[in-house]
Design a protein around this motif. Structure first.
Motif, PDB file in Angstrom:
ATOM      1  N   GLN A   1      26.055  30.246  26.770  1.00 40.18           N
ATOM      2  CA  GLN A   1      25.295  31.412  27.229  1.00 40.18           C
ATOM      3  C   GLN A   1      24.333  31.086  28.368  1.00 40.18           C
ATOM      4  N   SER A   2      24.356  29.871  28.855  1.00 39.00           N
ATOM      5  CA  SER A   2      23.451  29.499  29.949  1.00 39.00           C
ATOM      6  C   SER A   2      23.851  30.251  31.220  1.00 39.00           C
ATOM      7  N   PRO A   3      22.890  30.560  32.091  1.00 40.12           N
ATOM      8  CA  PRO A   3      23.196  31.334  33.307  1.00 40.12           C
ATOM      9  C   PRO A   3      24.265  30.692  34.180  1.00 40.12           C
ATOM     10  N   SER A   4      24.250  29.369  34.296  1.00 42.70           N
ATOM     11  CA  SER A   4      25.212  28.704  35.174  1.00 42.70           C
ATOM     12  C   SER A   4      26.635  28.846  34.650  1.00 42.70           C
ATOM     13  N   VAL A   5      26.826  28.710  33.345  1.00 47.43           N
ATOM     14  CA  VAL A   5      28.164  28.832  32.749  1.00 47.43           C
ATOM     15  C   VAL A   5      28.615  30.280  32.753  1.00 47.43           C
ATOM     16  N   ARG A   6      27.738  31.212  32.363  1.00 51.90           N
ATOM     17  CA  ARG A   6      28.121  32.623  32.336  1.00 51.90           C
ATOM     18  C   ARG A   6      28.484  33.127  33.718  1.00 51.90           C
ATOM     19  N   ALA A   7      27.771  32.685  34.738  1.00 54.29           N
ATOM     20  CA  ALA A   7      28.061  33.149  36.099  1.00 54.29           C
ATOM     21  C   ALA A   7      29.466  32.738  36.524  1.00 54.29           C
ATOM     22  N   VAL A   8      29.850  31.499  36.212  1.00 54.86           N
ATOM     23  CA  VAL A   8      31.188  31.028  36.584  1.00 54.86           C
ATOM     24  C   VAL A   8      32.247  31.773  35.767  1.00 54.86           C
ATOM     25  N   LEU A   9      32.035  31.901  34.455  1.00 56.64           N
ATOM     26  CA  LEU A   9      33.019  32.598  33.624  1.00 56.64           C
ATOM     27  C   LEU A   9      33.176  34.057  34.057  1.00 56.64           C
ATOM     28  N   ASP A  10      32.077  34.741  34.320  1.00 54.96           N
ATOM     29  CA  ASP A  10      32.157  36.139  34.726  1.00 54.96           C
ATOM     30  C   ASP A  10      32.930  36.275  36.037  1.00 54.96           C
ATOM     31  N   ARG A  11      32.683  35.382  36.978  1.00 54.69           N
ATOM     32  CA  ARG A  11      33.396  35.436  38.260  1.00 54.69           C
ATOM     33  C   ARG A  11      34.893  35.185  38.069  1.00 54.69           C
ATOM     34  N   LEU A  12      35.228  34.191  37.253  1.00 52.53           N
ATOM     35  CA  LEU A  12      36.633  33.846  37.060  1.00 52.53           C
ATOM     36  C   LEU A  12      37.374  34.952  36.312  1.00 52.53           C
ATOM     37  N   PHE A  13      36.761  35.510  35.273  1.00 49.13           N
ATOM     38  CA  PHE A  13      37.416  36.591  34.539  1.00 49.13           C
ATOM     39  C   PHE A  13      37.601  37.826  35.428  1.00 49.13           C
ATOM     40  N   ALA A  14      36.621  38.110  36.291  1.00 52.78           N
ATOM     41  CA  ALA A  14      36.738  39.271  37.182  1.00 52.78           C
ATOM     42  C   ALA A  14      37.913  39.097  38.138  1.00 52.78           C
ATOM     43  N   THR A  15      38.101  37.900  38.648  1.00 53.83           N
ATOM     44  CA  THR A  15      39.227  37.641  39.546  1.00 53.83           C
ATOM     45  C   THR A  15      40.541  37.636  38.781  1.00 53.83           C
ATOM     46  N   ALA A  16      40.536  37.045  37.589  1.00 48.47           N
ATOM     47  CA  ALA A  16      41.754  36.967  36.780  1.00 48.47           C
ATOM     48  C   ALA A  16      42.251  38.347  36.370  1.00 48.47           C
ATOM     49  N   ALA A  17      41.360  39.331  36.313  1.00 46.07           N
ATOM     50  CA  ALA A  17      41.750  40.685  35.917  1.00 46.07           C
ATOM     51  C   ALA A  17      42.749  41.293  36.896  1.00 46.07           C
ATOM     52  N   HIS A  18      42.862  40.726  38.100  1.00 40.73           N
ATOM     53  CA  HIS A  18      43.791  41.245  39.105  1.00 40.73           C
ATOM     54  C   HIS A  18      45.146  40.549  39.068  1.00 40.73           C
ATOM     55  N   ASP A  19      45.370  39.667  38.096  1.00 42.54           N
ATOM     56  CA  ASP A  19      46.670  38.991  37.993  1.00 42.54           C
ATOM     57  C   ASP A  19      47.819  39.990  37.933  1.00 42.54           C
ATOM     58  N   ASP A  20      47.628  41.049  37.149  1.00 41.52           N
ATOM     59  CA  ASP A  20      48.710  42.018  36.957  1.00 41.52           C
ATOM     60  C   ASP A  20      48.952  42.880  38.193  1.00 41.52           C
ATOM     61  N   ASP A  21      48.021  42.852  39.150  1.00 38.44           N
ATOM     62  CA  ASP A  21      48.187  43.644  40.370  1.00 38.44           C
ATOM     63  C   ASP A  21      49.043  42.921  41.409  1.00 38.44           C
ATOM     64  N   ARG A  22      49.272  41.634  41.197  1.00 35.66           N
ATOM     65  CA  ARG A  22      50.022  40.849  42.169  1.00 35.66           C
ATOM     66  C   ARG A  22      51.521  40.937  41.866  1.00 35.66           C
ATOM     67  N   PRO A  23      52.362  40.961  42.893  1.00 34.80           N
ATOM     68  CA  PRO A  23      53.808  40.968  42.651  1.00 34.80           C
ATOM     69  C   PRO A  23      54.259  39.621  42.109  1.00 34.80           C
ATOM     70  N   PRO A  24      55.357  39.590  41.359  1.00 35.08           N
ATOM     71  CA  PRO A  24      55.866  38.312  40.849  1.00 35.08           C
ATOM     72  C   PRO A  24      56.154  37.366  42.003  1.00 35.08           C
ATOM     73  N   PRO A  25      55.776  36.094  41.863  1.00 40.00           N
ATOM     74  CA  PRO A  25      55.979  35.151  42.967  1.00 40.00           C
ATOM     75  C   PRO A  25      57.438  34.753  43.100  1.00 40.00           C
ATOM     76  N   PRO A  26      57.895  34.423  44.326  1.00 41.79           N
ATOM     77  CA  PRO A  26      59.264  33.927  44.490  1.00 41.79           C
ATOM     78  C   PRO A  26      59.385  32.511  43.949  1.00 41.79           C
ATOM     79  N   LEU A  27      60.557  32.203  43.393  1.00 39.06           N
ATOM     80  CA  LEU A  27      60.829  30.877  42.857  1.00 39.06           C
ATOM     81  C   LEU A  27      62.032  30.280  43.557  1.00 39.06           C
ATOM     82  N   SER A  28      62.051  28.962  43.678  1.00 37.41           N
ATOM     83  CA  SER A  28      63.222  28.265  44.188  1.00 37.41           C
ATOM     84  C   SER A  28      64.263  28.218  43.076  1.00 37.41           C
ATOM     85  N   GLY A  29      65.337  29.003  43.233  1.00 39.34           N
ATOM     86  CA  GLY A  29      66.314  29.077  42.167  1.00 39.34           C
ATOM     87  C   GLY A  29      65.900  30.105  41.133  1.00 39.34           C
ATOM     88  N   SER A  30      66.570  30.137  40.006  1.00 37.78           N
ATOM     89  CA  SER A  30      66.275  31.099  38.950  1.00 37.78           C
ATOM     90  C   SER A  30      65.099  30.612  38.119  1.00 37.78           C
TER      91      SER A  30
END
Length: 231
Positions: free
Chosen positions: A6-35
């Motif tokens: 619950q320290s400010p330094s840890v919460r700030a990083v977690l909040d930032r990362l979770f906010a960015t991670a929330a957009h994972d589903d908005d990105r198109p599936p990445p291309p892969l080499s092969g199947s």
């Protein structure tokens, strides 16, 4: 009493990362080499280097509580990504006043970012993140291992667990994420079979967590070989 989690330094990083991670589903599936079935673990990791694929916040709180309660000397994480789950594990180790977290990550960009996030949160001194294939990088982690988090490629969770088994402490906890995915079927069949030495229970968080206690000191010879890996 305030905790490291619950320290400010840890919460700030977690909040930032979770906010960015929330957009994972908005990105198109990445291309892969092969199947997708023929791509190697490294190819998949590089294709998804911008995707966070995190544990849920509730799952992270559970991880923190499990580490605080069990007080493991050695914690192993398969699949560090940007370090969200690592922050929960490291905060718990810090509050226990003992122990170390060993993570592993294939993608170099994620490895660099995870180390930077841990440093920003003030927890870098609690964690060692190893670059490369977990079946290689985790081979030299000394036992006894008290807690394992399996959150990397789902088809590799069972081979990674099998490779760690000789070093698991009696009573060690093994936590696997995303157990509702079909690729986790072999893993779940293994840890839910009492003859393999575990007491295992599903926990309803997001896509599901499986919490397994290593109840037997006897390493079984059945199951898939420990050297199994992606082609």
């Amino acid at each position: 009493m305030s905790t490291t989690l619950q320290s400010p330094s840890v919460r700030a990083v977690l909040d930032r990362l979770f906010a960015t991670a929330a957009h994972d589903d908005d990105r198109p599936p990445p291309p892969l080499s092969g199947s997708p079935t023929s791509a190697t673990a490294l190819q998949r990791a590089d294709a998804l280097q911008d995707f966070y694929l995190p544990i849920s916040a509730q799952g992270g709180d559970l991880l923190y509580a499990l580490v605080r309660a069990s007080r493991p000397t050695t914690v192993v994480e398969f699949g560090t990504s940007f370090g969200i789950s690592t922050l929960y594990l490291a905060a718990a180790v810090a509050d226990n006043g003992t122990g170390r977290v060993f993570g592993t990550e294939l993608n170099q960009a994620k490895l660099t970012a995870a180390r930077a996030n841990l440093d920003e949160a003030g927890l870098a001194d609690r964690v060692t993140i190893l670059p490369g294939d977990a079946l290689d990088t985790l081979a030299d982690i000394p036992g006894p291992i008290g807690l394992v988090l399996l959150d990397g490629w789902k088809d590799l969770c069972l081979p990674v667990l099998r490779s760690l088994e000789p070093r698991l402490a009696s009573g060690a906890l093994v936590v696997a994420d995303d157990i509702n995915l079909p690729a986790m079927a072999d893993y779940l069949n293994y840890v839910r079979d009492p003859t393999n030495g575990y007491i295992s229970v599903a926990f309803p968080v997001e896509d599901g967590l499986e919490i397994s206690c290593r109840a037997s000191d006897t390493t079984q010879t059945t199951g898939p070989p420990v050297h199994a890996r992606q082609p």
